[in-house]
Design a protein around this motif. Structure first.
Motif, PDB file in Angstrom:
ATOM      1  N   VAL A  50       8.150  26.038  46.911  1.00 50.70           N
ATOM      2  CA  VAL A  50       8.222  27.188  47.450  1.00 50.70           C
ATOM      3  C   VAL A  50       9.378  27.853  47.220  1.00 50.70           C
ATOM      4  O   VAL A  50       8.912  29.144  46.594  1.00 50.70           O
ATOM      5  CB  VAL A  50       9.002  27.530  49.511  1.00 50.70           C
ATOM      6  N   TYR A  51      10.303  27.070  45.883  1.00 48.97           N
ATOM      7  CA  TYR A  51      10.822  27.755  45.572  1.00 48.97           C
ATOM      8  C   TYR A  51      10.085  28.118  44.206  1.00 48.97           C
ATOM      9  O   TYR A  51      10.605  29.220  43.741  1.00 48.97           O
ATOM     10  CB  TYR A  51      12.405  26.901  44.987  1.00 48.97           C
ATOM     11  N   PHE A  52       9.790  27.493  43.573  1.00 47.97           N
ATOM     12  CA  PHE A  52       8.574  27.669  42.023  1.00 47.97           C
ATOM     13  C   PHE A  52       8.099  28.585  42.461  1.00 47.97           C
ATOM     14  O   PHE A  52       8.020  29.714  41.814  1.00 47.97           O
ATOM     15  CB  PHE A  52       7.845  26.266  42.035  1.00 47.97           C
ATOM     16  N   ILE A  53       7.260  28.768  43.907  1.00 46.75           N
ATOM     17  CA  ILE A  53       6.649  29.528  43.439  1.00 46.75           C
ATOM     18  C   ILE A  53       7.475  31.591  43.738  1.00 46.75           C
ATOM     19  O   ILE A  53       7.149  32.245  43.071  1.00 46.75           O
ATOM     20  CB  ILE A  53       5.395  29.984  44.663  1.00 46.75           C
ATOM     21  N   ALA A  54       8.505  31.266  44.579  1.00 50.08           N
ATOM     22  CA  ALA A  54       9.534  32.845  45.054  1.00 50.08           C
ATOM     23  C   ALA A  54       9.710  32.916  43.505  1.00 50.08           C
ATOM     24  O   ALA A  54      10.708  34.055  43.450  1.00 50.08           O
ATOM     25  CB  ALA A  54      10.174  32.069  45.950  1.00 50.08           C
ATOM     26  N   MET A  55      10.449  32.104  42.737  1.00 49.15           N
ATOM     27  CA  MET A  55      11.240  32.550  42.070  1.00 49.15           C
ATOM     28  C   MET A  55      10.808  33.270  41.087  1.00 49.15           C
ATOM     29  O   MET A  55      11.714  34.125  40.636  1.00 49.15           O
ATOM     30  CB  MET A  55      11.828  30.793  40.615  1.00 49.15           C
ATOM     31  N   PRO A  56       9.236  33.764  40.217  1.00 50.55           N
ATOM     32  CA  PRO A  56       9.473  34.168  39.437  1.00 50.55           C
ATOM     33  C   PRO A  56       9.271  35.700  40.185  1.00 50.55           C
ATOM     34  O   PRO A  56       9.644  37.037  39.897  1.00 50.55           O
ATOM     35  CB  PRO A  56       7.635  34.056  38.787  1.00 50.55           C
ATOM     36  N   PHE A  57       9.587  36.104  41.300  1.00 53.92           N
ATOM     37  CA  PHE A  57       9.456  37.664  42.315  1.00 53.92           C
ATOM     38  C   PHE A  57      11.215  37.813  42.270  1.00 53.92           C
ATOM     39  O   PHE A  57      11.428  39.137  41.950  1.00 53.92           O
ATOM     40  CB  PHE A  57       9.709  37.436  43.451  1.00 53.92           C
ATOM     41  N   PHE A  58      12.274  37.193  41.368  1.00 59.97           N
ATOM     42  CA  PHE A  58      13.627  37.666  41.359  1.00 59.97           C
ATOM     43  C   PHE A  58      13.373  37.994  39.806  1.00 59.97           C
ATOM     44  O   PHE A  58      13.162  37.554  39.087  1.00 59.97           O
ATOM     45  CB  PHE A  58      14.363  36.041  41.228  1.00 59.97           C
ATOM     46  N   LYS A  59      13.956  39.360  40.213  1.00 54.38           N
ATOM     47  CA  LYS A  59      14.104  40.368  39.041  1.00 54.38           C
ATOM     48  C   LYS A  59      15.278  39.925  38.058  1.00 54.38           C
ATOM     49  O   LYS A  59      16.447  40.361  38.489  1.00 54.38           O
ATOM     50  CB  LYS A  59      13.943  41.291  39.010  1.00 54.38           C
ATOM     51  N   GLN A  60      15.270  38.536  36.933  1.00 53.28           N
ATOM     52  CA  GLN A  60      16.223  38.201  36.360  1.00 53.28           C
ATOM     53  C   GLN A  60      15.928  37.054  34.480  1.00 53.28           C
ATOM     54  O   GLN A  60      14.463  37.685  34.442  1.00 53.28           O
ATOM     55  CB  GLN A  60      16.690  36.143  36.889  1.00 53.28           C
ATOM     56  N   ARG A  61      16.638  37.571  34.017  1.00 57.12           N
ATOM     57  CA  ARG A  61      16.562  37.334  32.112  1.00 57.12           C
ATOM     58  C   ARG A  61      16.278  36.108  32.265  1.00 57.12           C
ATOM     59  O   ARG A  61      16.156  35.345  30.350  1.00 57.12           O
ATOM     60  CB  ARG A  61      18.148  37.899  31.771  1.00 57.12           C
ATOM     61  N   THR A  62      16.739  35.134  33.279  1.00 62.58           N
ATOM     62  CA  THR A  62      16.915  33.936  32.614  1.00 62.58           C
ATOM     63  C   THR A  62      16.618  32.759  34.679  1.00 62.58           C
ATOM     64  O   THR A  62      17.046  33.796  34.867  1.00 62.58           O
ATOM     65  CB  THR A  62      18.224  33.377  32.071  1.00 62.58           C
ATOM     66  N   TYR A  63      16.081  31.845  34.254  1.00 63.90           N
ATOM     67  CA  TYR A  63      16.059  31.477  35.375  1.00 63.90           C
ATOM     68  C   TYR A  63      16.887  29.220  35.572  1.00 63.90           C
ATOM     69  O   TYR A  63      16.284  29.166  36.626  1.00 63.90           O
ATOM     70  CB  TYR A  63      14.794  30.969  35.944  1.00 63.90           C
ATOM     71  N   ALA A  64      17.441  29.215  34.683  1.00 61.45           N
ATOM     72  CA  ALA A  64      17.663  28.160  34.440  1.00 61.45           C
ATOM     73  C   ALA A  64      18.821  27.631  35.683  1.00 61.45           C
ATOM     74  O   ALA A  64      18.494  26.804  36.447  1.00 61.45           O
ATOM     75  CB  ALA A  64      19.007  28.470  32.777  1.00 61.45           C
ATOM     76  N   VAL A  65      19.789  28.519  35.373  1.00 64.69           N
ATOM     77  CA  VAL A  65      20.499  27.680  36.899  1.00 64.69           C
ATOM     78  C   VAL A  65      19.992  27.383  38.545  1.00 64.69           C
ATOM     79  O   VAL A  65      19.925  26.564  38.948  1.00 64.69           O
ATOM     80  CB  VAL A  65      21.713  29.218  37.080  1.00 64.69           C
ATOM     81  N   ASP A  66      19.416  28.586  37.643  1.00 67.62           N
ATOM     82  CA  ASP A  66      17.571  28.340  39.588  1.00 67.62           C
ATOM     83  C   ASP A  66      17.502  27.066  40.060  1.00 67.62           C
ATOM     84  O   ASP A  66      17.103  26.252  40.381  1.00 67.62           O
ATOM     85  CB  ASP A  66      16.908  29.615  39.716  1.00 67.62           C
ATOM     86  N   PHE A  67      16.984  26.596  38.223  1.00 71.08           N
ATOM     87  CA  PHE A  67      15.990  25.256  38.553  1.00 71.08           C
ATOM     88  C   PHE A  67      17.483  23.734  38.652  1.00 71.08           C
ATOM     89  O   PHE A  67      16.582  22.901  39.050  1.00 71.08           O
ATOM     90  CB  PHE A  67      15.167  24.992  37.293  1.00 71.08           C
ATOM     91  N   MET A  68      18.126  24.706  37.837  1.00 66.95           N
ATOM     92  CA  MET A  68      19.324  23.170  38.468  1.00 66.95           C
ATOM     93  C   MET A  68      19.725  22.977  39.132  1.00 66.95           C
ATOM     94  O   MET A  68      19.842  21.829  40.351  1.00 66.95           O
ATOM     95  CB  MET A  68      20.234  23.158  37.491  1.00 66.95           C
ATOM     96  N   LEU A  69      19.994  24.095  40.186  1.00 63.71           N
ATOM     97  CA  LEU A  69      20.211  23.989  41.793  1.00 63.71           C
ATOM     98  C   LEU A  69      19.653  23.566  42.222  1.00 63.71           C
ATOM     99  O   LEU A  69      19.611  22.836  43.341  1.00 63.71           O
ATOM    100  CB  LEU A  69      20.488  25.863  41.661  1.00 63.71           C
ATOM    101  N   LEU A  70      18.615  23.908  42.642  1.00 60.26           N
ATOM    102  CA  LEU A  70      16.903  23.492  43.003  1.00 60.26           C
ATOM    103  C   LEU A  70      16.990  21.770  43.322  1.00 60.26           C
ATOM    104  O   LEU A  70      16.750  21.492  43.693  1.00 60.26           O
ATOM    105  CB  LEU A  70      15.737  24.007  42.662  1.00 60.26           C
ATOM    106  N   LEU A  71      17.044  21.481  41.553  1.00 58.02           N
ATOM    107  CA  LEU A  71      17.290  20.405  41.491  1.00 58.02           C
ATOM    108  C   LEU A  71      18.178  19.866  41.931  1.00 58.02           C
ATOM    109  O   LEU A  71      18.112  18.399  42.446  1.00 58.02           O
ATOM    110  CB  LEU A  71      17.445  19.898  39.545  1.00 58.02           C
TER     111      LEU A  71
END
Length: 428
Positions: A50-71
């Motif tokens: 669910v979070y993988f699908i949702a992340m591209p809708f976040f308008k960000q320059r990088t998703y590194a922190v989001d991946f590490m947070l989910l991990l």
């Protein structure tokens, strides 16, 4: 195309880590039924997807922190669901979802520094309201509000507000006033007063373990003020500030309650059944767990008070091994270090990141070193790993601040629309 590929590889990496942990439970864990593992695995993988699908809708320059947070959050979910035997910890699952939601809220609120700096007085007021709530509703010198079905720790919510209070006042370094021969910034005095009151309230509530965290937030932001362009802090001011801190620390030690002094100089092995009970059990469990652990759910530390929060590092070390525990800490360190990899794009965002990183680093040090008896035991939670709704939500908010610093908003949406309209008119 490279961005899409890196995104997919990150998704695969997170899924593989969680999948390998679930496989470890199946092969080495203690469980009554395979259905317990299936339920836990389904919840973890579903949240990942669910979070993988949702992340591209976040308008960000990088998703590194989001991946590490989910991990790290789903690693925490797996850990907490295995202590004492494999089960699906519904409460912890809800709190990690709340952490993800609060991360997005923190990012949305903190991205536009021009907007939030106009709200700094409301931030100060919010801290005041929380202090009043602590005074009136937590009971006799307590730090928890018991609602029956859940407990709330109001002081946790002061942490992100104090970070924001420091960050939103940073631009005021240019507005100096002459007072008794000193160049004074009024906001600096206000922030110092707020921090002092917060620390006094924590002492009043007997929550002495949180005092270093608030002090670390203020110290990091103080140094950011020193480094602020055109701040021009005089050596006299810095010497006075250092002297005040030193005197305050000495007075605090002298006036500290007897139980605090006993904890500072306690020999846990001379009294392992009372004052040293948690730490001695934690050290024994770390030693017995070794590098690879006894196996998920096969430890005994879950019978000790606060095994899932204050001494969670030891509980993980016992069941999963010191290697897993150190990997978990490394993930937290990497999250804290992300502002160095993707630097904040304004001094406000940099100050905000400094406060968040100081808070997380201090909490990690207090929890891990306290569990290992390297420092006096404080009972502070390990961010994202320890159980606790208030801690999860506030930690999520502060991670959202780091995300906001890496994808800031410098122009308000209304101004963008006006600019777009002007360009259209010129084209016509």
């Amino acid at each position: 195309m490279s961005g899409v590929l890196s995104y997919l590889l990150s998704c695969i990496f997170v899924t593989v880590v969680h999948g390998s942990m679930l496989l470890n439970i199946y092969t080495n864990g203690k469980y009554d039924s395979v259905n317990d593992i299936i339920t836990l695995g389904a919840a973890v993988i579903l949240l990942d997807a669910v979070y993988f699908i949702a992340m591209p809708f976040f308008k960000q320059r990088t998703y590194a922190v989001d991946f590490m947070l989910l991990l790290i959050l789903n690693m925490s979910m797996i850990f907490q669901s295995c202590f004492g035997g494999v089960h699906f910890d519904v409460k912890h699952f809800i709190t990690i979802i709340a952490a993800l939601v609060s991360c997005r809220i923190g990012c949305a609120v903190c991205r536009n520094h021009r907007w939030i700096q106009t709200k700094k007085k409301f931030i100060w007021a919010g801290i005041g309201v929380l202090l009043v709530v602590i005074l009136l509703f937590t009971g006799s010198r307590s730090m928890w509000i018991d609602l029956g079905f859940m407990s709330i720790q109001p002081s946790e919510f002061i942490k992100p507000l104090l970070v924001l209070a420091c960050a939103t006042s940073i631009a005021e370094q240019q507005n100096r006033h002459k007072v008794m021969g000193f160049n004074v910034v009024y906001d600096n005095l206000i922030i110092f007063g707020i921090t002092a009151v917060v620390i006094l309230f924590q002492w009043w509530c007997r929550d002495l373990g949180s005092i270093p965290t608030f002090a670390a937030i203020y110290a990091s932001c103080f140094f950011m003020r020193i480094c602020y362009p055109k701040a021009k802090f005089s050596k006299k001011t810095l010497i006075i500030a250092g002297s005040v801190v030193a005197v305050a620390a000495i007075i605090a030690i002298i006036l500290a309650p007897a139980y605090v002094k006993a904890r500072l100089f306690a020999d846990i092995w001379s009294n392992p059944d009372e004052d040293g009970y948690q730490q001695t059990k934690a050290l024994i469990s770390i030693a017995e767990g070794g590098w690879f652990g006894k196996g998920p759910g096969k430890g005994f530390l879950h019978e000790v008070f606060a095994y899932e929060s204050d001494i969670v590092f030891a509980t993980i070390s016992e069941e999963w091994g010191l290697l897993y525990a150190l990997m978990t800490v490394l993930m937290l360190v990497l999250i804290v270090a992300m502002p160095l990899v993707n630097p904040p794009r304004s001094y406000y965002h940099g100050t905000m990141c400094a406060g968040v990183c100081a808070a997380f680093t201090m909490q990690m040090a207090l929890n891990i070193f306290g569990s290992c008896n390297m420092i006096p035991f404080t009972g502070v939670t390990l961010p994202f790993i320890s159980a606790g709704g208030s801690s999860m939500v506030t930690s999520g908010l502060m991670i959202g601040m780091i995300v906001a610093a890496q994808s800031p908003v410098f122009v308000s949406p209304s101004k963008k629309k006006d600019k777009h309209k002007q360009q259209k008119r010129r084209a016509v």
